[in-house]
Design a protein around this motif. Structure first.
Motif, short mmCIF file in Angstrom:
data_model
loop_
_atom_site.label_atom_id
_atom_site.label_comp_id
_atom_site.label_asym_id
_atom_site.label_seq_id
_atom_site.Cartn_x
_atom_site.Cartn_y
_atom_site.Cartn_z
N LYS A 47 -68.20 22.42 75.92
CA LYS A 47 -68.06 23.22 77.13
C LYS A 47 -66.60 23.45 77.52
CE LYS A 47 -71.22 21.48 79.80
NZ LYS A 47 -71.86 20.86 80.99
N VAL A 48 -65.76 22.48 77.29
CA VAL A 48 -64.38 22.54 77.76
C VAL A 48 -63.62 23.73 77.18
CG1 VAL A 48 -62.16 21.36 77.70
CG2 VAL A 48 -64.22 20.11 78.33
N GLU A 94 -71.75 17.76 74.28
CA GLU A 94 -71.88 18.94 75.14
C GLU A 94 -70.62 19.15 75.97
OE1 GLU A 94 -75.43 18.03 77.29
OE2 GLU A 94 -76.75 18.95 75.79
N ARG A 95 -70.01 18.04 76.40
CA ARG A 95 -68.77 18.16 77.19
C ARG A 95 -67.66 18.74 76.32
NH1 ARG A 95 -68.28 13.27 78.15
NH2 ARG A 95 -69.75 13.23 79.88
N ALA A 124 -74.17 13.85 75.70
CA ALA A 124 -73.34 14.38 76.78
C ALA A 124 -71.89 14.53 76.34
CB ALA A 124 -73.43 13.47 78.01
N ASP A 125 -71.43 13.61 75.46
CA ASP A 125 -70.05 13.72 74.97
C ASP A 125 -69.86 14.98 74.13
OD1 ASP A 125 -69.51 11.22 76.13
OD2 ASP A 125 -70.22 10.17 74.34
#
Length: 479
Positions: free
Chosen positions: A228-229, A224-225, A221-222
Motif C-alpha cells: 500500500k505504501v 499488505e502494508r 498485514a505486513d
C-alpha cells in the motif's frame, strides 16, 4: 518412545478449499486428548471447531489467528506417546530425540489416534484437562555447545519432542539459521501460504520486510502494508493539493472479502450474472393473519411465530406453482422441478448474512416450523451452523421487515429460482368492506428467475400468498 505427528487442515466438505483461523483452543506444550477441538476456523459456510485425531503434547502451531489456510496445510504437530514417557524414569536423551522425529500418521486402528479427520466426526472421548509441560531445560541444552554438559531432564521423551519440533509457525525456505545468515540469504520467517502467494503475485521480496508477528514472523498485514505504501506515495506525489481527494481510495480502509462475507459476495455476483430476474409486489391486509396467530397462541402450547405461518403459506403456494421450486441446468438446457421444499431464510449475524435451510419444510406444521426456525436462528447467532444447515435450499423467505423497511428487490439465492420478501407490518389506512379503516398492512415482493416461468405464474403465486395473508382460512383448502 514419542513420535511427532503432523495434523493438517482436513477436508471440511461441501467443496470448501480453505478456512481462516479464528481462535486457537490449545497452546504449544498443552496436552490434548484424541478428538479434542484444537482450533476454531471460519469457512465460507460457517464457524466450526476442528478436532485433532491424535492424543499427546502439542509441539507446534502453524498459522496466526486471522490467517487463511488451504485444505491440507499443516495445523499443528503432536508428540504422540510423550505423555506416557513423561512418567518414566531414566532413559537416554539422544534416543528420545530420535523417537521425536516426525513419522507418518498412525493408522486409523492405532490406539494413539481416532483416524477421524473430518469436522464433527470423532469418538466423543472426554477432553483431557489442559496442562502445560515446561521443556525449557532440555530446549536450552539443545541450543548449548556440544562440549557443554547437558543437565538432567525429568521427562526426556516429552522435552526432546518439544525441543526438536518448531515452537512457532516459521517454516524455512532453506539456508542458514536466522541468527547466522544475512537478511538476503537467510530463511524467511513466514508461515502462511497466502502470504507467500500475495508477495509472489506482486513481485515483493519478503526478505526486505520486517515482520510484526512473534519473533519477527511476517504476517499478511505486513505484506499488505508494504504494497500500500508505494501506491499511496505515488498518488500523493502525482496529484496537486486541489485534487488530494483522488487518493482517498488508496488511503481508505481495506476489508478482505473472505469467510462468510466473501462467500456471500461470490454467490450474489454469480446470481446477478446468470439469473435474469424480475420482481413483482403487492400490498396485503395482514390483520386477519395477526388475529389468527394471536388466537393460536392463546390456546396454549408452544408459541407460533409469524415467520412459521408465512413459511406454511409458501409451501402451500409452491405446491400449486412448482415452477418456482426448481433449478435451471443450462448445460442440459432443462428446468429441474424439485419434489421437496427446503426453505431457506435470511438471517443477519455479526459475521454477515447467512441463509439457514429448514429441510422438508413442506412436511412440517406451523409448530414444527417454529421450533426449527428458533434452533437455526440461535445457531446462526452463535456461529454454530454446520455446512449441512446452510446448503440444499430450494426457495428462500426473506423477512426484511425486521429492519423496519417496507419493500425490497432481493437478489435470488443462486441456484434457486425465487425469493419471497416480506416487509414490516404496520397500521395503515385501508378500504375494508367498503369503508376506510386502519388495518395491519404488509408489502410482499417476489423476485423470480424469468427462465423458469413468466409473469402470469409469478403473479399467481404472489396473489395466492397475499390471499392467505388476508384470509388465513384459504389455507384450510390445502391442508
Amino acid at each position: 518412545m514419542a513420535q511427532v505427528l503432523e495434523f493438517k487442515l482436513p477436508d471440511l466438505g461441501e467443496g470448501l478449499t480453505e478456512a481462516e483461523i479464528v481462535r486457537w483452543l490449545v497452546d504449544v506444550g498443552d496436552v490434548v486428548a484424541i478428538d479434542q477441538p484444537v482450533v476454531e476456523v471460519e469457512t465460507a459456510k460457517a464457524m466450526v471447531e476442528v478436532p485433532c485425531p491424535y492424543g499427546g503434547v502439542v509441539t507446534a502451531r502453524f498459522g496466526e489467528e486471522g490467517t487463511e489456510l488451504p485444505v491440507g496445510a499443516p495445523l499443528l504437530t503432536v508428540a504422540v506417546g510423550a505423555v506416557d514417557a513423561a512418567g518414566a524414569t531414566g532413559g537416554d536423551t539422544a534416543d528420545a530425540g530420535a523417537a521425536a522425529r516426525p513419522e507418518p500418521a498412525a493408522s486409523a486402528g492405532s490406539p494413539e489416534t481416532s483416524g477421524n479427520v473430518l469436522v464433527g466426526y470423532g469418538t466423543g472421548a472426554p477432553a483431557a484437562r489442559r496442562r502445560r509441560l515446561r521443556p525449557a531445560p532440555v530446549a536450552a541444552t539443545a541450543a548449548a555447545p556440544a562440549s557443554a554438559p547437558a543437565p538432567a531432564a525429568p521427562a526426556p521423551a516429552v522435552a526432546a519432542a518439544v525441543a526438536t519440533a518448531p515452537q512457532t509457525a516459521r517454516p524455512v525456505l532453506g539456508g542458514p539459521s536466522a541468527g547466522t545468515g544475512s537478511p538476503q540469504d537467510g530463511p524467511v520467517a513466514v508461515i502462511s501460504p497466502l502470504v507467500r502467494k500475495l508477495a509472489r503475485e506482486h513481485d515483493l521480496d519478503l526478505r526486505g520486510l520486517t515482520g510484526t508477528g512473534p519473533d519477527g514472523l511476517i504476517l499478511r498485514a505486513d505484506v499488505e502494508r508494504a504494497l500500500k505504501v508505494p501506491a499511496t506515495d505515488a498518488v500523493a506525489a502525482a496529484s496537486p493539493p486541489a485534487h488530494a481527494g483522488q487518493s482517498a481510495t488508496a488511503r481508505g480502509e481495506r476489508v478482505p472479502l473472505r469467510g462468510v462475507r466473501g462467500a456471500v459476495a461470490d454467490k450474489l455476483s454469480r446470481s446477478r450474472r446468470e439469473i435474469p430476474d424480475a420482481t413483482c409486489w403487492v400490498d396485503a391486509d395482514a390483520t386477519e393473519l395477526m388475529a389468527a396467530r394471536a388466537a393460536m397462541n392463546a390456546a396454549g402450547g408452544p408459541k407460533i411465530s409469524l415467520i412459521s405461518l408465512l413459511a406454511r403459506i409458501c409451501t402451500s403456494a409452491l405446491r400449486l406453482h412448482p415452477e418456482l421450486n426448481s433449478v435451471v441446468d443450462m448445460e442440459a438446457r432443462e428446468i429441474v422441478r424439485l419434489p421437496e421444499v427446503h426453505l431457506g431464510f435470511a438471517a443477519q449475524t455479526e459475521r454477515g448474512l447467512v441463509v439457514p435451510v429448514v429441510k422438508d419444510a413442506h412436511t412440517r406444521s406451523a409448530e414444527s416450523l417454529t421450533g426449527e426456525f428458533a434452533r437455526l436462528t440461535e445457531a446462526a447467532r452463535q456461529g454454530a451452523l454446520t455446512p449441512a444447515d446452510l446448503t440444499g435450499g430450494t426457495f428462500t423467505l426473506n423477512n426484511y421487515g425486521v429492519f423496519g423497511v417496507d419493500g425490497s428487490t432481493p437478489i435470488i439465492n443462486h441456484p434457486e429460482a425465487a425469493m419471497l420478501g416480506v416487509g414490516r407490518i404496520v397500521p395503515k389506512p385501508w378500504v375494508h368492506q367498503g369503508e376506510l379503516a386502519v388495518r395491519q398492512v404488509v408489502q410482499l415482493s417476489l423476485t423470480f428467475d424469468h427462465r423458469v416461468c413468466d409473469g402470469g405464474t409469478a403473479g399467481g403465486f404472489l396473489r395466492y400468498v397475499a390471499d392467505c395473508v388476508e384470509h388465513p382460512a384459504v389455507l384450510l383448502r390445502t391442508l
